[in-house]
Each structure stands twice: as C-alpha cells, then as structure tokens.
Design a protein around this motif. Sequence first.
Motif, PDB file in Angstrom:
ATOM      1  N   GLU A  37       0.830  -1.205   0.000  1.00 32.67           N
ATOM      2  CA  GLU A  37       0.000   0.000   0.000  1.00 32.67           C
ATOM      3  C   GLU A  37       0.869   1.262   0.000  1.00 32.67           C
ATOM      4  OE1 GLU A  37      -3.211   2.351  -0.383  1.00 32.67           O
ATOM      5  OE2 GLU A  37      -3.194   0.161  -0.533  1.00 32.67           O
ATOM      6  N   ILE A  38       1.998   1.215   0.678  1.00 30.11           N
ATOM      7  CA  ILE A  38       2.935   2.346   0.646  1.00 30.11           C
ATOM      8  C   ILE A  38       3.456   2.557  -0.768  1.00 30.11           C
ATOM      9  CG2 ILE A  38       5.224   3.101   1.416  1.00 30.11           C
ATOM     10  CD1 ILE A  38       4.603   1.753   4.117  1.00 30.11           C
ATOM     11  N   ILE A  39       3.744   1.463  -1.485  1.00 27.78           N
ATOM     12  CA  ILE A  39       4.163   1.566  -2.881  1.00 27.78           C
ATOM     13  C   ILE A  39       3.053   2.191  -3.715  1.00 27.78           C
ATOM     14  CG2 ILE A  39       4.752   0.247  -4.958  1.00 27.78           C
ATOM     15  CD1 ILE A  39       6.205  -1.751  -3.112  1.00 27.78           C
ATOM     16  N   ARG A  40       1.816   1.718  -3.536  1.00 27.76           N
ATOM     17  CA  ARG A  40       0.694   2.245  -4.307  1.00 27.76           C
ATOM     18  C   ARG A  40       0.516   3.739  -4.082  1.00 27.76           C
ATOM     19  NH1 ARG A  40      -1.572  -2.987  -3.697  1.00 27.76           N
ATOM     20  NH2 ARG A  40      -2.254  -2.567  -1.566  1.00 27.76           N
ATOM     21  N   GLN A  41       0.727   4.184  -2.852  1.00 28.16           N
ATOM     22  CA  GLN A  41       0.524   5.601  -2.543  1.00 28.16           C
ATOM     23  C   GLN A  41       1.744   6.461  -2.864  1.00 28.16           C
ATOM     24  OE1 GLN A  41      -1.443   6.479   1.162  1.00 28.16           O
ATOM     25  NE2 GLN A  41      -2.848   4.743   0.983  1.00 28.16           N
ATOM     26  N   GLY A  42       2.802   5.836  -3.361  1.00 31.91           N
ATOM     27  CA  GLY A  42       3.936   6.582  -3.881  1.00 31.91           C
ATOM     28  C   GLY A  42       4.732   7.357  -2.859  1.00 31.91           C
ATOM     29  N   ARG A  43       4.866   6.815  -1.640  1.00 27.37           N
ATOM     30  CA  ARG A  43       5.655   7.509  -0.628  1.00 27.37           C
ATOM     31  C   ARG A  43       7.132   7.545  -1.043  1.00 27.37           C
ATOM     32  NH1 ARG A  43       1.414   8.909   0.180  1.00 27.37           N
ATOM     33  NH2 ARG A  43       0.155   8.837   2.092  1.00 27.37           N
ATOM     34  N   ARG A  44       7.807   8.639  -0.675  1.00 26.54           N
ATOM     35  CA  ARG A  44       9.190   8.843  -1.062  1.00 26.54           C
ATOM     36  C   ARG A  44      10.040   9.292   0.125  1.00 26.54           C
ATOM     37  NH1 ARG A  44       7.712   6.208  -4.535  1.00 26.54           N
ATOM     38  NH2 ARG A  44       7.798   6.531  -6.801  1.00 26.54           N
ATOM     39  N   ASP A  45      11.362   9.112  -0.023  1.00 28.36           N
ATOM     40  CA  ASP A  45      12.362   9.594   0.950  1.00 28.36           C
ATOM     41  C   ASP A  45      12.180   8.994   2.332  1.00 28.36           C
ATOM     42  OD1 ASP A  45      13.626  11.293  -0.941  1.00 28.36           O
ATOM     43  OD2 ASP A  45      12.052  12.792  -0.631  1.00 28.36           O
ATOM     44  N   LEU A  46      11.716   7.758   2.398  1.00 26.43           N
ATOM     45  CA  LEU A  46      11.538   7.104   3.686  1.00 26.43           C
ATOM     46  C   LEU A  46      12.865   6.572   4.209  1.00 26.43           C
ATOM     47  CD1 LEU A  46       8.331   4.964   2.950  1.00 26.43           C
ATOM     48  CD2 LEU A  46       8.451   7.273   3.929  1.00 26.43           C
ATOM     49  N   THR A  47      13.036   6.627   5.532  1.00 26.35           N
ATOM     50  CA  THR A  47      14.083   5.875   6.199  1.00 26.35           C
ATOM     51  C   THR A  47      13.444   4.598   6.702  1.00 26.35           C
ATOM     52  OG1 THR A  47      15.368   7.821   6.853  1.00 26.35           O
ATOM     53  CG2 THR A  47      15.689   5.808   8.138  1.00 26.35           C
ATOM     54  N   LEU A  48      13.810   3.472   6.123  1.00 25.55           N
ATOM     55  CA  LEU A  48      13.219   2.186   6.469  1.00 25.55           C
ATOM     56  C   LEU A  48      14.071   1.519   7.545  1.00 25.55           C
ATOM     57  CD1 LEU A  48      12.311   0.806   2.925  1.00 25.55           C
ATOM     58  CD2 LEU A  48      10.808   1.965   4.556  1.00 25.55           C
ATOM     59  N   VAL A  49      13.416   1.090   8.618  1.00 21.26           N
ATOM     60  CA  VAL A  49      14.100   0.456   9.741  1.00 21.26           C
ATOM     61  C   VAL A  49      13.545  -0.957   9.882  1.00 21.26           C
ATOM     62  CG1 VAL A  49      14.633   0.607  12.206  1.00 21.26           C
ATOM     63  CG2 VAL A  49      14.273   2.706  10.873  1.00 21.26           C
ATOM     64  N   ARG A  50      14.460  -1.926  10.014  1.00 24.34           N
ATOM     65  CA  ARG A  50      14.002  -3.303  10.196  1.00 24.34           C
ATOM     66  C   ARG A  50      15.181  -4.168  10.617  1.00 24.34           C
ATOM     67  NH1 ARG A  50      10.184  -7.200   9.216  1.00 24.34           N
ATOM     68  NH2 ARG A  50      10.820  -9.011   8.036  1.00 24.34           N
TER      69      ARG A  50
END
Length: 272
Positions: A37-50
Amino acid sequence: MAELASLSDAVAELVHDGDVVAMEGFTHLIPVAAGHEIIRQGRRDLTLVRMTPDIIYDQLIGAGCARKLVFSWGGNPGVGSLHRFRDAVQHGWPVPLEIEEHSHAGMANRYVAGASGLPFAVLRGYVGTDLPNVTDTIKPITCPFTGETLTAVPAINPDVAIVHAQRADRAGNVQLWGLVGVQKEAVLAARRSLVTVEEVVDELEPVPDGVVLPSWVVDRVAEVPGGAHPSYAHGYSERDNAYYAAWDAISRDRAEFERWVERVKSGEAVRT
C-alpha cells in the motif's frame, strides 16, 4: 486510542514522505500488504528500519520509496540476495540508498531504549567487530562503575511502526502469538502505529504465550486477511516458499521488476 480503518486510509493518514518507518516481524507476521500500500501511494524519501529486511523492503527500495535503510541483516530467506537493495546501493537505481548497519542485538536494544524513553542502549556485542568503524551510531562508552569499555547505540523512535498480527477486538486491542520479534517494542517506541490483522473479533480469547498490544498504544487497526503473505500467520496461513523463490528472478531484472510494480499499483493481489 486505536481506531479501525481501511488499509489505504490508515497508510494515507499515518505514513508521510520523509518519515522513519519501521515494519517489523521476524519471518512470521511480516506486514507485506501494508508495504504494498505504501508503494501504491507513492511515498518517497523514507528511512526504512528493520532488523531483518527481506523481500518487502527489497520491493519498497526498488519502487523508489526509500532513501536510507537501518538494519542488521538483509536477504531473501532461504534463497539469496536482495537484488533491488543491491542495485540501489551499488548503482543508485532507482535512487541512491544510504545504509546504517547494526547487529541484531544492537537493533533490538535500540528499540527497547526507544520504548523505554531512554536516549540510548548499552551492550557488549560490538566489541571486536568492524561495525563501529563504518557506522556512526555505534560509540564506545565507559561504565561508570567498573571502567569497562562498552558500546552505546541511540534509541530508535520511528515516526510510524507497522506490524501484522492475528487478531484485534473492536476496541483496537491487538493479539499476536507464535514466533514474534520486536513488534511490541517497535510499536511502543513509535510516535504513530498501524497494525494490520487477520481478523477483527468481538472478544480476544487467551492464547499461550500471546502478546497483547492494548488499544492505547495503537493508532490504527486495519483488517487485512492474508496481509502477511508470503510470510505466515501462525494459526491462519503457511509460509509461501514458492513466492520467495519466484521473487529472486523478478528482482534480478529491472524491467521485470517494473512490471511487477505496475501490477501492485493497479491494485492486483500479487501472489508471485
């Protein structure tokens, strides 16, 4: 207090461009549908933590959603490399990716510090490794009681934590069980949180070794059956090993991957 919402509405409300986003789940209960869903909504410049970025972060990175990855291990479990991750680091495609690498223990303790309201965590695990030489967020610290040199790592306080669980009740209390990772700590450390669940029920039944996240620590709950696929949800679904194998071929080729992204953006339930 938690509110029930659709997945699309919850992501639109809670996940913003530039956010620090933690999506946790250790082999089990990985919030894959939320990532799509994040891909579908086109979010950008995220810092991904995992702690263990696997194919969901490969997909987010390849779709151009991320500018930085904070992690302790990355790979396609049982298969091999994350090819979109490698392409971003080595060739800057589709955008350059900054990385911040820690150990598993370091990441877990950073979440615990964040959940505890502490500025940093202290541990021995980095002594004798090269990580302090390449990661600025690993610093030596002297124990004030023994004089021993230990290592400090800063707390993680994500803007939003996203996890998947088996059940929630209509008040927004969340229940998960089986093989769990740092979902509880990530939610408690985050400023906002979204939990996708297999089902919403009238009442939570006790489960041995179950973890309950009370509604007051969760912002939104979205009912998404199968939302962890291709990972598994104990008591609800099994791990789809064929998906992980198929992903290796898709992710190796930029054009093939871009076709996969278009399928996700179209709203197709992508099962391979």
